[in-house]
Design an enzyme around this catalytic site. Structure first.
Site, PDB file in Angstrom:
ATOM      1  N   CYS A  13      43.330   9.160  55.495  1.00 50.77           N
ATOM      2  CA  CYS A  13      44.181   8.519  54.130  1.00 50.77           C
ATOM      3  C   CYS A  13      44.838   7.413  54.429  1.00 50.77           C
ATOM      4  O   CYS A  13      45.123   7.052  55.394  1.00 50.77           O
ATOM      5  CB  CYS A  13      44.915   9.889  53.577  1.00 50.77           C
ATOM      6  SG  CYS A  13      46.463  10.300  54.427  1.00 50.77           S
ATOM      7  N   CYS A  16      47.896   7.992  56.449  1.00 50.01           N
ATOM      8  CA  CYS A  16      47.534   8.193  57.896  1.00 50.01           C
ATOM      9  C   CYS A  16      47.283   6.581  58.710  1.00 50.01           C
ATOM     10  O   CYS A  16      47.768   6.569  59.628  1.00 50.01           O
ATOM     11  CB  CYS A  16      46.277   9.089  58.101  1.00 50.01           C
ATOM     12  SG  CYS A  16      46.715  10.652  57.373  1.00 50.01           S
TER      13      CYS A  16
END
Length: 93
Positions: A13, A16
Site C-alpha cells: 500500500c 508501506c
C-alpha cells in the site's frame, strides 16, 4: 557496528511504500550498514504477529508498526539499537 537486517513489512500500500522510502533515506544518508528489504508476503508478515502495517523489523525484532514513521523516528530507533562504543573503540585511555 554490525550490519543490520532491516525489513519493512507491508502488502504494497502507499503507506508501506512511504515507510520503505523513509527508512531507505535514513539508512543511506546516515551511512548505516544494513540490508534493507520489503516483505509483502502475507504469510511472512503474519510470522511477526503484525495486525497492522506498515511495520519495521530490525534484526528480527518488531520496532514499529501501524504507522508511517518520520525520519527522526527511524534515526532514534536505529540509535537506540546501536550499542555505545567501548572506551577502546572511542580511543579513551
Amino acid at each position: 557496528m554490525e550490519k543490520k537486517e532491516i525489513k519493512v513489512l507491508g502488502h504494497g500500500c502507499s503507506k508501506c511504500k512511504k515507510t520503505f522510502a523513509v527508512v531507505e533515506k535514513v539508512v543511506e544518508s546516515n551511512g548505516v550498514d544494513a540490508d534493507l528489504s520489503k516483505v509483502e508476503d502475507i504469510e511472512e508478515i503474519m510470522r511477526y504477529n503484525i495486525m497492522s502495517t506498515p511495520a519495521i523489523v530490525i534484526d528480527g525484532k518488531v520496532v514499529l508498526k501501524g504507522k508511517v514513521p518520520s525520519e527522526a523516528e527511524v534515526k532514534a530507533i536505529l540509535k537506540s539499537l546501536t550499542p555505545a562504543p567501548s572506551p577502546i573503540e572511542r580511543g579513551d585511555d
